[in-house]
Design a protein around this motif. Structure first.
Motif, short mmCIF file in Angstrom:
data_model
loop_
_atom_site.label_atom_id
_atom_site.label_comp_id
_atom_site.label_asym_id
_atom_site.label_seq_id
_atom_site.Cartn_x
_atom_site.Cartn_y
_atom_site.Cartn_z
N UNK A 1 -0.53 -10.56 -21.65
CA UNK A 1 -0.09 -11.48 -22.70
C UNK A 1 -1.14 -12.53 -23.04
N UNK A 2 -1.96 -12.91 -22.06
CA UNK A 2 -3.04 -13.86 -22.35
C UNK A 2 -4.00 -13.26 -23.37
N UNK B 1 -7.65 -5.25 -18.20
CA UNK B 1 -6.31 -5.61 -18.68
C UNK B 1 -6.39 -6.72 -19.73
N UNK B 2 -7.27 -7.68 -19.51
CA UNK B 2 -7.45 -8.76 -20.49
C UNK B 2 -7.92 -8.18 -21.83
N UNK C 1 -1.52 3.76 -20.25
CA UNK C 1 -2.80 3.45 -19.61
C UNK C 1 -2.64 2.42 -18.50
N UNK C 2 -1.86 1.38 -18.75
CA UNK C 2 -1.66 0.33 -17.74
C UNK C 2 -0.82 0.85 -16.58
N UNK D 1 0.38 -9.84 -10.62
CA UNK D 1 -0.46 -10.97 -11.01
C UNK D 1 -1.53 -10.55 -12.02
N UNK D 2 -2.09 -9.36 -11.82
CA UNK D 2 -3.13 -8.88 -12.73
C UNK D 2 -2.61 -8.68 -14.14
N UNK D 3 -1.41 -8.09 -14.26
CA UNK D 3 -0.91 -7.75 -15.59
C UNK D 3 -0.49 -8.99 -16.39
#
Length: 228
Positions: A160-161, A98-99, A126-127, A154-156
């Motif tokens: 934005x990071x 995800x990152x 995909x997400x 929390x993972x997603x």
């Protein structure tokens, strides 16, 4: 709008996917169809948006270096995935995925708004699949529904990071941007060939399921034509 604000769309999709999975437990064939569809959309985004921008970057060395770093990073993720098992391993590897997705989205917006918007569409699908996967795995481990959905949410936040990390690329020289585009291209191709399609083929193929790959590919091409 900045790149990170667009990550709100796939973030919501992932949480919805997790909520659906903990309540309905989608059939493996349906999950495989979603994986094929997502793979087609992401592949079209890589080939239609990232690759042309990379070709116009005009720096073979930057392409080589960025591509090599991308290959090394993706192989590192694969090694980590094989060594880490259970919920901790799943959460760690998914978090890295995800990152990287967020970083690639930031890179795409650095190349242009059109590429960023179309990649947002691809990564949303995909997400969504990642949300389904995490929810299924954690649910089978006995976690409560609220814990499953909360863990996915929390993972997603890493999306934005990653997009924020990719934001400054816009101000860098064209050659450096080309290196990052090569990294992003490798990351997307790895996602399609070594994750989405590999996992999709764990379920027996059916013609309509296989056709979903091309449906996703064509959908993004049509969106590309409509956006102009």
């Amino acid at each position: 709008m900045s790149a990170w604000t667009y990550t709100l769309i796939p973030m919501v999709a992932a949480v919805i996917g997790a909520a659906v999975a903990v309540n309905l437990r989608p059939d493996p064939v349906v999950v495989s169809a979603i994986q094929h569809f997502a793979a087609g959309v992401v592949f079209a985004a890589a080939a239609g948006e990232i690759l042309p921008d990379l070709k116009h970057a005009g720096s073979p060395w930057a392409t080589l270096v960025g591509g090599a770093v991308g290959v090394a990073a993706m192989l590192g993720v694969r090694t980590l995935e094989r060594r880490m098992k259970g919920p901790v391993g799943l959460m760690s590897v998914t978090g890295i995925d995800i990152l990287v997705d967020g970083l690639v989205l930031g890179i795409a917006f650095a190349a242009g708004a059109k590429a960023g918007i179309l990649l947002t569409v691809a990564l949303t699908i995909e997400v969504l699949f990642l949300g389904l996967t995490v929810a299924n795995e954690l649910g089978e481990g006995g976690a409560s529904k609220w814990k499953v959905v909360g863990s996915t949410a929390g993972l997603v936040l890493l999306l934005p990071l990653g997009a924020l990390l990719g934001g400054p690329i816009r101000a860098m020289p064209a050659a450096v941007q080309g290196g990052f585009l090569a990294f992003g291209l490798i990351a997307l191709l790895y996602l399609v060939t070594e994750e989405l399609l590999v996992e999709a083929h764990e379920t027996e193929d059916r013609p309509w399921v296989t056709a979903m790959f091309f449906a996703g590919f064509l959908l993004l091409l049509l969106l590309d034509e409509m956006v102009g």
